[in-house]
Design an enzyme around this catalytic site. Structure first.
Site, PDB file in Angstrom:
ATOM      1  N   VAL A 235       0.863  -1.175   0.000  1.00 14.53           N
ATOM      2  CA  VAL A 235       0.000   0.000   0.000  1.00 14.53           C
ATOM      3  C   VAL A 235       0.897   1.222   0.000  1.00 14.53           C
ATOM      4  O   VAL A 235       1.918   1.256   0.699  1.00 14.53           O
ATOM      5  CB  VAL A 235      -0.929   0.020   1.238  1.00 14.53           C
ATOM      6  CG1 VAL A 235      -1.845   1.237   1.202  1.00 14.53           C
ATOM      7  CG2 VAL A 235      -1.748  -1.266   1.318  1.00 14.53           C
ATOM      8  N   CYS A 236       0.546   2.205  -0.813  1.00 14.87           N
ATOM      9  CA  CYS A 236       1.246   3.488  -0.804  1.00 14.87           C
ATOM     10  C   CYS A 236       2.731   3.282  -1.151  1.00 14.87           C
ATOM     11  O   CYS A 236       3.067   2.570  -2.085  1.00 14.87           O
ATOM     12  CB  CYS A 236       1.026   4.136   0.558  1.00 14.87           C
ATOM     13  SG  CYS A 236       1.477   5.855   0.731  1.00 14.87           S
TER      14      CYS A 236
END
Length: 198
Positions: A105-106
Site C-alpha cells: 500500500v502506498c
C-alpha cells in the site's frame, strides 16, 4: 486457511495496514475464524507509526508463521527504510519468496522495489511518489489505477486505496460473494461503489 502477514515499522502510515487489517479480519470473521492476520515487526516492542499510533507486533521477522499473503505498508518510515535497513529488505525478499501473494500500500512499493519483488513489474504507489519510484528503474508505474495486479503482486495507491486492494484480494482468494459480504459488513461504500470484481 489463509494467513495474512502485515509488516509494521516505525513511521508506517496507519491506514496503510489498519485498513487491510480490517478487511482481512472481517473476512476471517465471516468465514467463522478460518483465517489469521498477524502484525510483524523487526523486533519486539511498540512500533510508533507515522501519525503517532503505537502498535505491538504479534511476531518478529524471525518467529512468524508461514504467510500466504504478505502486506507491506508505506509511510515516511518506508521512504527511509528502503535506503538504510538491509535487515528489513532482506526479510521482505525472503517472506515474498514464500508467500502466495505479495502486496503493498502506498510507498510500500518502494520497499518492494528495494527488496526485489517489484522489479520488472507493473506497480502502483502514492501519487506523490510515482516519479521517485519510476526513477528507481526496472519498474512500470501505473498512475491511473487504485490498485494494480501483476501476477502474484498486488500494489495500491495511497492510504485508503489499500482497502480496495484488500477487498479485491479476498475476492480473488474466497470469491466475489464473500468479498461483497465483507464490504457490506464493514459498510465500505465508496463512490462509485466497489463491485468486488475478480
Amino acid at each position: 486457511m489463509t494467513t495474512y502477514g502485515l509488516m509494521i515499522f516505525d513511521g508506517a502510515e496507519e491506514l496503510d495496514f489498519v485498513g487491510p487489517w480490517e478487511v482481512f479480519t472481517a473476512s476471517s470473521m465471516v468465514r467463522d475464524g478460518a483465517d489469521t492476520a498477524v502484525l510483524i515487526a523487526e523486533r519486539e516492542g511498540p512500533v510508533r507509526c507515522a501519525k503517532g499510533m503505537r502498535v505491538l507486533p504479534d511476531h518478529t521477522f524471525g518467529d512468524h508463521p508461514a504467510l500466504d499473503v504478505l502486506l507491506v505498508p508505506g509511510g515516511k518510515g518506508a521512504r527511509t527504510m528502503q535506503l538504510v535497513n538491509r535487515a528489513a529488505t532482506d526479510w521482505i525478499a525472503h517472506a515474498a519468496s514464500q508467500a502466495e501473494w505479495v502486496t503493498s500500500v502506498c510507498t510500500g512499493s518502494l520497499l518492494l522495489h528495494a527488496a526485489g519483488p517489484a522489479r520488472g513489474r507493473r506497480v502502483a504507489t502514492h501519487r506523490t511518489s510515482e516519479d521517485r519510484l519510476e526513477a528507481m528503474g526496472d519498474v512500470t508505474v501505473v498512475r491511473d489505477a487504485r490498485y494494480v495486479v501483476d501476477g502474484d503482486l498486488v500494489t495500491s495507491q495511497g492510504v485508503s486505496a489499500g482497502i480496495d486492494m484488500a477487498l479485491w484480494l479476498i475476492g480473488r482468494i474466497h470469491g466475489r460473494d464473500h468479498a461483497n459480504a465483507v464490504r457490506d459488513y464493514i459498510q465500505y461504500e465508496p463512490a462509485p461503489p466497489y463491485q468486488a470484481e475478480v
